[in-house]
Design a protein around this motif. Structure first.
Motif, PDB file in Angstrom:
ATOM      1  N   GLU A 184    -124.915 -29.687  -6.872  1.00 34.12           N
ATOM      2  CA  GLU A 184    -125.662 -28.467  -7.184  1.00 34.12           C
ATOM      3  C   GLU A 184    -125.979 -28.390  -8.666  1.00 34.12           C
ATOM      4  O   GLU A 184    -127.126 -28.129  -9.068  1.00 34.12           O
ATOM      5  CB  GLU A 184    -124.856 -27.234  -6.751  1.00 34.12           C
ATOM      6  CG  GLU A 184    -125.589 -25.909  -6.921  1.00 34.12           C
ATOM      7  CD  GLU A 184    -126.415 -25.509  -5.712  1.00 34.12           C
ATOM      8  OE1 GLU A 184    -127.323 -24.691  -5.880  1.00 34.12           O
ATOM      9  OE2 GLU A 184    -126.143 -26.011  -4.607  1.00 34.12           O
TER      10      GLU A 184
ATOM     11  N   ASN B  21    -123.430 -37.356   1.509  1.00 34.21           N
ATOM     12  CA  ASN B  21    -123.299 -35.900   1.506  1.00 34.21           C
ATOM     13  C   ASN B  21    -123.689 -35.313   0.149  1.00 34.21           C
ATOM     14  O   ASN B  21    -124.334 -34.256   0.070  1.00 34.21           O
ATOM     15  CB  ASN B  21    -121.862 -35.500   1.849  1.00 34.21           C
ATOM     16  CG  ASN B  21    -121.524 -35.771   3.308  1.00 34.21           C
ATOM     17  OD1 ASN B  21    -122.411 -35.890   4.158  1.00 34.21           O
ATOM     18  ND2 ASN B  21    -120.243 -35.874   3.607  1.00 34.21           N
TER      19      ASN B  21
ATOM     20  N   ALA C 223    -126.763 -32.686  -0.549  1.00 29.55           N
ATOM     21  CA  ALA C 223    -126.559 -31.416  -1.252  1.00 29.55           C
ATOM     22  C   ALA C 223    -127.469 -31.330  -2.477  1.00 29.55           C
ATOM     23  O   ALA C 223    -128.026 -30.267  -2.776  1.00 29.55           O
ATOM     24  CB  ALA C 223    -125.093 -31.279  -1.660  1.00 29.55           C
TER      25      ALA C 223
ATOM     26  N   SER D 136    -131.088 -30.599  -1.294  1.00 29.74           N
ATOM     27  CA  SER D 136    -131.219 -29.207  -0.873  1.00 29.74           C
ATOM     28  C   SER D 136    -131.327 -28.276  -2.075  1.00 29.74           C
ATOM     29  O   SER D 136    -132.196 -27.397  -2.130  1.00 29.74           O
ATOM     30  CB  SER D 136    -130.019 -28.837  -0.002  1.00 29.74           C
ATOM     31  OG  SER D 136    -130.153 -27.543   0.515  1.00 29.74           O
TER      32      SER D 136
ATOM     33  N   ARG E 141    -129.566 -24.536   4.299  1.00 35.30           N
ATOM     34  CA  ARG E 141    -129.394 -24.080   2.914  1.00 35.30           C
ATOM     35  C   ARG E 141    -128.944 -22.618   2.879  1.00 35.30           C
ATOM     36  O   ARG E 141    -128.070 -22.237   2.087  1.00 35.30           O
ATOM     37  CB  ARG E 141    -130.707 -24.260   2.146  1.00 35.30           C
ATOM     38  CG  ARG E 141    -130.697 -23.772   0.694  1.00 35.30           C
ATOM     39  CD  ARG E 141    -129.762 -24.572  -0.156  1.00 35.30           C
ATOM     40  NE  ARG E 141    -129.979 -24.321  -1.586  1.00 35.30           N
ATOM     41  CZ  ARG E 141    -129.066 -24.526  -2.530  1.00 35.30           C
ATOM     42  NH1 ARG E 141    -127.853 -24.988  -2.206  1.00 35.30           N
ATOM     43  NH2 ARG E 141    -129.339 -24.299  -3.795  1.00 35.30           N
TER      44      ARG E 141
ATOM     45  N   GLN F  56    -125.384 -22.539   3.771  1.00 34.17           N
ATOM     46  CA  GLN F  56    -124.613 -23.075   2.653  1.00 34.17           C
ATOM     47  C   GLN F  56    -124.414 -22.020   1.560  1.00 34.17           C
ATOM     48  O   GLN F  56    -123.348 -21.951   0.930  1.00 34.17           O
ATOM     49  CB  GLN F  56    -125.344 -24.295   2.087  1.00 34.17           C
ATOM     50  CG  GLN F  56    -124.646 -24.977   0.919  1.00 34.17           C
ATOM     51  CD  GLN F  56    -125.531 -26.047   0.306  1.00 34.17           C
ATOM     52  OE1 GLN F  56    -126.731 -25.838   0.094  1.00 34.17           O
ATOM     53  NE2 GLN F  56    -124.946 -27.204   0.036  1.00 34.17           N
TER      54      GLN F  56
END
Length: 364
Positions: free
Chosen positions: A127, A219, A223, A226, A265, A268
């Motif tokens: 992120e 993964n 992430a 996204s 998303r 999440q």
């Protein structure tokens, strides 16, 4: 003198075994194996037979070693579903793509690299790496109007794949400090862009020997993609408190993502409960959004290859000029840019199309 590595690369690109090639050429499998290992010298007539069987130019087999890729060097989008034959064919396509770009770099001044090192094992999470890269590229938190155009402008070398299978949907790697990305247009335009951002995550976060880093790396790249396509602040600003399937189908076009990717998303980010997310996914699946993207966006195209081909067309040359220059079959060159170009324009409109865009500078 033939080059055994070239013979092996062409055979693997065609996805046939040494035994099958031997049968096509009326040779023994041992002969093919020894030729690929450079343990036997082949006479020109034998190479002609092999070249004809594989559909490759004779001269291809006399060139120096092709660029070599390894499993540790390459990030595959869906490695678990890929057969060894598909993986080897993709490696061969990657090597051909590197040579195709090296040809282009001798003639054109391509965009310089601007991709910072955002290793996931350092200070960045997926992120925060996505936020940092958006800040570095001065994108703010708005949707990206042209993802592939942006990547090319930052020096990422993008090519297509002719594999007609979802098992090989995208892959990327670094070679000689240059990042390469290969995208299969088999899937929807939305999923194709997500694949591109997934590979961007690998290139930015997993550059130092971990490109083939398994499920954890996959993964992390998911992430990253996204967060890069759907920044949290922009999501919060535009998604209402009550979220139903109409909201998903309306807003997915803002970020140019699949309906399933947007729903995930939102889950999440805690904007959907697990039950709400599952319910929406069931509804989307019934409408065909699990495997496709009905009424999807237009597919993005490559600015770099559009301009290169426009320049060739202005000189009354075609993709055959590229194939002849790098000694590849025309179908392989076509496969490397398939899905990255708009439908070919009539010949009398090609020069006008080139002049309507900033042209790549020719190398002096």
């Amino acid at each position: 003198m033939h080059n055994g590595k070239r013979l092996a690369a062409a055979r693997k690109r065609r996805k046939i075994t040494a035994k099958s090639l031997a049968e096509l050429c009326e040779l023994s499998p041992v002969t093919i194996t020894r030729l690929e290992a450079d343990q036997n010298a082949a006479d020109p007539a034998t190479i002609e037979r092999i070249a004809e069987a594989l559909g490759y130019p004779f001269d291809y087999f006399t060139l120096p070693d092709p660029p070599a890729l390894s499993a540790q060097q390459v990030s595959f989008r869906s490695l678990t579903n890929m057969s060894a034959k598909e993986r080897e064919a993709a490696f061969a396509a990657g090597g051909a793509g590197v040579e195709m770009f090296r040809w282009a770099e001798e003639l054109y001044e391509l965009p310089a690299l601007d991709l910072p090192d955002l290793r996931a094992d350092a200070e960045y999470s997926p992120e925060s790496a996505a936020v940092a890269l958006r800040a570095h590229w001065q994108l703010g938190d708005r949707p990206i109007p042209a993802v592939l155009k942006l990547f090319e402008a930052k020096g990422i070398r993008i090519l297509g794949l002719s594999e007609d299978t979802k098992n090989v949907d995208a892959f990327s790697f670094w070679m000689d400090d240059v990042p390469y990305m290969f995208l299969n247009s088999f899937k929807s335009a939305e999923r194709n862009l997500f694949d591109a951002c997934h590979e961007l995550g690998h290139l930015a976060m997993h550059r130092h020997g971990t490109m083939g880093g398994g499920r954890e790396a996959e993964n992390e790249a998911n992430a990253f993609a996204s967060a890069f396509l759907m920044p949290q602040s922009d999501i919060m600003a535009h998604v209402p408190r009550f979220i139903d399937i109409k909201v998903i189908l309306r807003l997915k076009r803002r970020w140019k993502v699949s309906a399933m990717a947007l729903a995930y998303r939102l889950r999440q980010l805690g904007m959907l409960t697990e039950w709400q997310h599952r319910t929406l996914c069931i509804q989307l699946g019934k409408l065909g959004y699990r495997s496709d993207e009905p009424e999807g966006i237009d597919r993005e195209t490559s600015v770099v290859w559009s301009q290169i081909l426009a320049d060739l067309w202005s000189k009354r040359e075609t993709k055959e000029s590229i194939a002849k220059a790098i000694k590849l079959p025309l179908d392989e060159v076509d496969g490397l840019i398939r899905g990255l170009l708009a439908q070919e324009q009539p010949a009398d409109n090609r020069l006008a199309a080139m002049e309507a865009k900033p042209a790549l500078r020719l190398v002096k």
